[in-house]
Write a protein that holds these residues in place. Structure first.
Motif, PDB file in Angstrom:
ATOM      1  N   MET A   1       0.708  -1.204   0.113  1.00 21.98           N
ATOM      2  CA  MET A   1      -0.075   0.037   0.094  1.00 21.98           C
ATOM      3  C   MET A   1       0.986   1.226   0.056  1.00 21.98           C
ATOM      4  N   ASN A   2       0.621   2.156  -0.713  1.00 18.61           N
ATOM      5  CA  ASN A   2       1.241   3.376  -0.722  1.00 18.61           C
ATOM      6  C   ASN A   2       0.707   4.416   0.004  1.00 18.61           C
ATOM      7  N   LEU A   3       1.302   4.583   1.049  1.00 15.32           N
ATOM      8  CA  LEU A   3       0.928   6.099   2.047  1.00 15.32           C
ATOM      9  C   LEU A   3       1.794   7.037   2.033  1.00 15.32           C
ATOM     10  N   THR A   4       1.365   8.110   2.839  1.00 10.55           N
ATOM     11  CA  THR A   4       2.045   9.371   2.695  1.00 10.55           C
ATOM     12  C   THR A   4       3.046   9.697   3.765  1.00 10.55           C
ATOM     13  N   ASN A   5       2.705   9.731   5.105  1.00  9.96           N
ATOM     14  CA  ASN A   5       3.672  10.150   6.278  1.00  9.96           C
ATOM     15  C   ASN A   5       3.825   9.106   7.063  1.00  9.96           C
ATOM     16  N   LEU A   6       5.168   8.898   7.124  1.00  8.20           N
ATOM     17  CA  LEU A   6       5.326   7.903   8.139  1.00  8.20           C
ATOM     18  C   LEU A   6       6.388   8.827   9.233  1.00  8.20           C
ATOM     19  N   VAL A   7       6.092   8.527  10.635  1.00  8.65           N
ATOM     20  CA  VAL A   7       6.888   9.015  11.480  1.00  8.65           C
ATOM     21  C   VAL A   7       7.937   7.901  12.076  1.00  8.65           C
ATOM     22  N   ILE A   8       9.090   8.293  12.313  1.00  9.78           N
ATOM     23  CA  ILE A   8      10.093   7.572  13.004  1.00  9.78           C
ATOM     24  C   ILE A   8      10.780   7.994  14.198  1.00  9.78           C
ATOM     25  N   ILE A   9      10.490   7.447  15.087  1.00 10.04           N
ATOM     26  CA  ILE A   9      11.069   7.744  16.640  1.00 10.04           C
ATOM     27  C   ILE A   9      12.263   6.821  16.906  1.00 10.04           C
ATOM     28  N   PRO A  10      13.432   7.193  16.649  1.00  8.01           N
ATOM     29  CA  PRO A  10      14.574   6.154  17.163  1.00  8.01           C
ATOM     30  C   PRO A  10      14.962   6.586  18.466  1.00  8.01           C
ATOM     31  N   ALA A  11      15.133   5.381  19.217  1.00  9.57           N
ATOM     32  CA  ALA A  11      15.374   5.432  20.623  1.00  9.57           C
ATOM     33  C   ALA A  11      16.354   4.218  21.181  1.00  9.57           C
ATOM     34  N   ARG A  12      17.595   4.247  21.185  1.00 10.49           N
ATOM     35  CA  ARG A  12      18.380   3.546  21.716  1.00 10.49           C
ATOM     36  C   ARG A  12      18.059   3.215  23.289  1.00 10.49           C
TER      37      ARG A  12
ATOM     38  N   SER B   1       4.556  22.424   9.649  1.00 12.02           N
ATOM     39  CA  SER B   1       5.783  22.129   9.069  1.00 12.02           C
ATOM     40  C   SER B   1       5.343  21.269   7.677  1.00 12.02           C
ATOM     41  N   LEU B   2       4.283  20.472   7.962  1.00 12.51           N
ATOM     42  CA  LEU B   2       3.815  19.575   6.860  1.00 12.51           C
ATOM     43  C   LEU B   2       3.187  20.486   5.680  1.00 12.51           C
ATOM     44  N   GLU B   3       2.557  21.408   5.982  1.00 10.20           N
ATOM     45  CA  GLU B   3       1.997  22.484   5.045  1.00 10.20           C
ATOM     46  C   GLU B   3       2.985  23.173   4.363  1.00 10.20           C
ATOM     47  N   SER B   4       4.258  23.743   5.018  1.00  8.43           N
ATOM     48  CA  SER B   4       5.256  24.226   4.440  1.00  8.43           C
ATOM     49  C   SER B   4       6.048  23.484   3.436  1.00  8.43           C
ATOM     50  N   PHE B   5       6.333  22.001   3.827  1.00  9.33           N
ATOM     51  CA  PHE B   5       6.794  21.223   3.133  1.00  9.33           C
ATOM     52  C   PHE B   5       6.337  21.070   1.943  1.00  9.33           C
ATOM     53  N   GLU B   6       4.735  20.837   1.989  1.00 10.85           N
ATOM     54  CA  GLU B   6       3.962  20.548   0.778  1.00 10.85           C
ATOM     55  C   GLU B   6       4.191  21.941  -0.458  1.00 10.85           C
ATOM     56  N   SER B   7       3.751  22.842   0.393  1.00 12.35           N
ATOM     57  CA  SER B   7       3.724  24.345  -0.415  1.00 12.35           C
ATOM     58  C   SER B   7       4.790  24.603  -0.905  1.00 12.35           C
ATOM     59  N   SER B   8       6.109  24.352  -0.439  1.00 13.30           N
ATOM     60  CA  SER B   8       7.250  24.641  -0.955  1.00 13.30           C
ATOM     61  C   SER B   8       7.970  23.788  -1.991  1.00 13.30           C
ATOM     62  N   LYS B   9       7.376  22.729  -2.063  1.00 20.22           N
ATOM     63  CA  LYS B   9       7.859  21.432  -2.843  1.00 20.22           C
ATOM     64  C   LYS B   9       9.248  21.103  -2.844  1.00 20.22           C
ATOM     65  N   VAL B  10       9.619  20.843  -1.602  1.00 21.44           N
ATOM     66  CA  VAL B  10      10.952  20.700  -1.228  1.00 21.44           C
ATOM     67  C   VAL B  10      11.130  19.234  -1.088  1.00 21.44           C
TER      68      VAL B  10
END
Length: 223
Positions: free
Chosen positions: A1-12, A119-128
């Motif tokens: 399945m193709n999804l949009t936003n994955l959050v990764i929290i790295p915690a050793r 941040s997500l809004e800026s990321f999408e609108s700025s096309k970066v």
């Protein structure tokens, strides 16, 4: 399945300067849970939340919060192992495909409430291809050459309010296209710097002093 936003929290599980750091209780919950709760509060903006860890205790906290856990192998859990390797391991371990990865570091447990949405809004609108958070660098800094202090960003005697406008990477969050992560880049060449002028941007927990500062800010903000 193709999804949009994955959050990764790295915690050793390991931490030399502050043992058990990610499980230390900050404001009545473990440090790691602040980032988990923050991602959960984003609701439908996030498709999947994953905690990457080598620790059974951290994994138990994550599972109790209802998020996915990807157990990190020992070879990716050393003190000098870059976080990008843990992120790549998570992507390779999941059956679904994603467009973007949002990195939430547990050492930055306090974040402005609407930061992720904005941040997500800026990321999408700025096309970066990536986004990072920064804040104003307010300190005078320099080098010591021999026994002499040599200013870097000011002239000796210059007023603080007259300093050039410089910025500091604060680590509150990162958003990156999955393709860049797979190439080994958390920050792409086509990158957006989002300015976050908030006291929380000064919290980055590495030792006990940092932890006490986070406690103080959390108590002050709650009062």
């Amino acid at each position: 399945m193709n999804l949009t936003n994955l959050v990764i929290i790295p915690a050793r599980g390991g931490s030399k300067r502050l043992p058990g750091k990610n499980l230390k209780v900050l404001g009545e919950i473990p440090l790691i849970q602040h980032s988990i709760n923050y991602a959960l509060a984003a609701g439908l903006l996030i498709d999947t939340i994953v905690v990457s860890t080598d620790s059974d205790a951290i994994a138990a906290v994550a599972k109790n919060c209802g998020v996915k856990v990807v157990k990190r192998p020992a070879q990716l859990s050393g003190d000098h192992e870059p976080v990008i390797s843990a992120m790549q391991h998570v992507i390779d371990s999941l059956s679904d495909s994603y467009e973007n990865v949002i990195l939430l570091q547990p050492t930055n447990p306090l974040r402005p409430e609407n930061l992720l949405k904005e941040s997500l809004e800026s990321f999408e609108s700025s096309k970066v291809d990536s986004l990072m958070t920064v804040d104003f660098l307010k300190e005078k800094f320099g080098k010591i050459m021999g026994d002499k202090f040599v200013p870097e960003n000011y002239i000796m005697g210059q007023r603080s309010q007259d300093l050039p406008q410089l910025y500091r990477e604060n680590g509150l969050l990162y958003i990156t296209k999955v393709g860049e992560i797979l190439k080994g880049n958390i920050l792409a060449e086509n990158n957006f710097a989002m300015v976050v002028d908030h006291p929380y941007s000064r919290v980055d927990i590495d030792d006990s002093t940092d932890f006490k500062f986070a406690q103080l800010l959390l108590e002050t903000h709650a009062s």
